[in-house]
Design an enzyme around this catalytic site. Structure first.
Site, short mmCIF file in Angstrom:
data_model
loop_
_atom_site.label_atom_id
_atom_site.label_comp_id
_atom_site.label_asym_id
_atom_site.label_seq_id
_atom_site.Cartn_x
_atom_site.Cartn_y
_atom_site.Cartn_z
CG ASP A 70 22.65 53.15 17.38
OD1 ASP A 70 23.52 53.83 16.80
OD2 ASP A 70 21.59 52.79 16.83
CB CYS A 94 20.98 56.24 16.37
SG CYS A 94 19.52 57.12 15.80
CB THR A 126 17.94 58.29 11.12
OG1 THR A 126 17.34 57.74 12.30
CG2 THR A 126 17.87 57.30 9.97
CG HIS A 172 13.25 80.33 17.65
ND1 HIS A 172 12.46 80.57 16.55
CD2 HIS A 172 14.06 81.42 17.75
CE1 HIS A 172 12.77 81.74 16.01
NE2 HIS A 172 13.76 82.27 16.71
CG HIS A 197 11.45 81.86 21.28
ND1 HIS A 197 10.72 81.58 20.16
CD2 HIS A 197 12.26 82.90 20.97
CE1 HIS A 197 11.09 82.41 19.18
NE2 HIS A 197 12.01 83.23 19.65
#
Ligand code: RB5
Length: 151
Positions: free
Chosen positions: A7, A64, A66, A97, A132
């Site tokens: 963004d 973005c 965060t 994993h 996994h």
């Protein structure tokens, strides 16, 4: 092929990461945002997620402020395992994993040089499979509404 999207908050970092991928000679597809003008992260998370889920791209890097909003949007697309990483350890484990297929970064959280190291670590790491894979299969079942592994 790597899907790359952000963004407005991640725009500058996206441009820098694009240059970094060029340096590494890794092909990528820039899905926007095309400028630093205000943009809604769900659109760009979705575009990158669709590119990965469809097989057009093998992996994605989304950015973005965060890393949260854009990863939340990407994770709504079936088959997407997007993770926010702020360090190399979590980047490594998210591949080994969790077989993460999209890396989300917070341009307001980490410095560009840190982002590059995280990206390098993430792209070089391999999924370990084994136990996994079974857990990822359980996540897929949740996604498909087939929650037959409880009890
Ligand atoms: C935009 O201001 C900001 O909210 C966005 O980039 C992101 O951090 C949301 O999770």
């Amino acid at each position: 092929m790597i899907a790359l999207a952000s963004d407005h908050a991640g725009f500058e970092m996206k441009q820098e990461i694009g240059r970094y991928l060029e340096e590494l000679k890794l092909p990528f597809k820039d899905l926007g945002v095309p400028s630093g003008e205000r943009a809604d992260y769900p659109k760009y998370g979705y575009l990158a997620a669709k590119a990965v889920a469809s097989g057009e791209c093998d992996k994605g890097i989304i950015i973005c402020g965060t890393g949260f909003g854009i990863s939340l949007a990407a994770n709504k697309v079936k088959g997407i395992r997007a993770v926010v990483c702020t360090d190399c350890y979590t980047a490594l484990l998210s591949r080994q994993h969790n077989n993460a297929n999209i890396l989300a970064l917070g341009a307001r959280v980490i410095a560009p040089d840190a982002a590059k190291l995280i990206i390098k670590t993430w792209l070089q790491a391999e999924f370990e499979g084994g136990r996994h894979q079974g857990r990822l299969d359980m996540i897929t079942k949740i996604e498909e509404g087939k929650i037959d592994f409880i009890n």
